[in-house]
Design a protein around this motif. Structure first.
Motif, mmCIF file in Angstrom:
data_model
loop_
_atom_site.group_PDB
_atom_site.id
_atom_site.type_symbol
_atom_site.label_atom_id
_atom_site.label_comp_id
_atom_site.label_asym_id
_atom_site.label_seq_id
_atom_site.Cartn_x
_atom_site.Cartn_y
_atom_site.Cartn_z
ATOM 1 N N ILE A 18 39.139 42.460 44.367
ATOM 2 C CA ILE A 18 39.010 41.359 43.225
ATOM 3 C C ILE A 18 38.806 41.992 41.935
ATOM 4 N N LEU A 19 37.845 42.937 41.693
ATOM 5 C CA LEU A 19 37.510 43.461 40.388
ATOM 6 C C LEU A 19 38.696 44.619 39.918
ATOM 7 N N MET A 20 39.623 44.265 39.121
ATOM 8 C CA MET A 20 40.413 45.261 38.552
ATOM 9 C C MET A 20 40.914 45.194 37.238
ATOM 10 N N SER A 63 32.784 43.985 45.849
ATOM 11 C CA SER A 63 31.224 43.894 46.092
ATOM 12 C C SER A 63 30.639 42.872 45.778
ATOM 13 N N LEU A 64 31.454 41.679 45.094
ATOM 14 C CA LEU A 64 31.074 40.493 44.741
ATOM 15 C C LEU A 64 30.936 39.581 45.881
ATOM 16 N N ASP A 107 29.209 36.374 45.300
ATOM 17 C CA ASP A 107 28.774 35.131 44.828
ATOM 18 C C ASP A 107 29.476 33.996 45.183
ATOM 19 N N ASP A 108 28.929 32.825 45.265
ATOM 20 C CA ASP A 108 29.575 31.573 45.782
ATOM 21 C C ASP A 108 31.023 31.410 44.867
ATOM 22 N N ALA A 109 31.129 31.706 43.524
ATOM 23 C CA ALA A 109 32.182 31.313 43.025
ATOM 24 C C ALA A 109 33.552 32.301 43.463
ATOM 25 N N ASN A 110 33.247 33.515 43.535
ATOM 26 C CA ASN A 110 34.185 34.251 44.018
ATOM 27 C C ASN A 110 34.672 34.221 45.515
ATOM 28 N N VAL A 111 33.707 34.114 46.341
ATOM 29 C CA VAL A 111 33.940 33.645 47.678
ATOM 30 C C VAL A 111 34.819 32.230 47.911
#
Length: 131
Positions: free
Chosen positions: A56-58, A92-93, A95-99
């Motif tokens: 996700i984080l890039m 590594s995220l 949280d509800d928003a990312n999921v």
């Protein structure tokens, strides 16, 4: 089976390629943009990926945007959802928003949380019928 692994952390990409090599041919990309390029080329050559594993984080295009663009490309090609690639989000995220975004916008099959080990990766992929 063909798997595309998109992660800007080279060590994660290489680790996943090593773990998954007995099960599939694995290609790697270090950015969302590079992942999209490989994804398009695979379709152009008639050999699409069965699975896309997406960090996700890039920097630049993040994994959400890249995965959603891949889904839109498949829709534009007329690929039915039952024939679409399986998406595994890597992050590594938790949280509800990312999921929520991963599952409802990009239609992720499952979610791998860093750090992980070989057994947890294989268990998650088998449990969700990716392998």
């Amino acid at each position: 089976m063909r798997i595309l692994i998109v992660d800007d952390d080279e060590s994660i990409g290489l680790y996943l390629q090593t773990v998954l090599a007995p099960f599939a041919r694995c290609d790697g990309a270090s950015s969302g943009e590079d992942g999209l390029l490989l994804f398009r080329q695979a379709h152009d050559h008639g050999r699409p990926y069965d699975v896309v594993m997406m960090d996700i984080l890039m920097p630049g295009m993040d994994g959400h945007e890249a995965a959603e663009t891949m889904r839109a490309l498949e829709a534009d090609m007329g690929i039915a959802s039952r024939d679409a690639f399986k998406l595994v989000m890597i992050t590594s995220l938790v949280d509800d928003a990312n999921v929520t975004r991963a599952f409802f916008k990009a239609h992720a099959t499952c979610y791998l949380v860093k750090p992980f080990d070989k057994e947890s990766v294989l268990d998650e992929l088998r449990q969700n019928l990716v392998l």
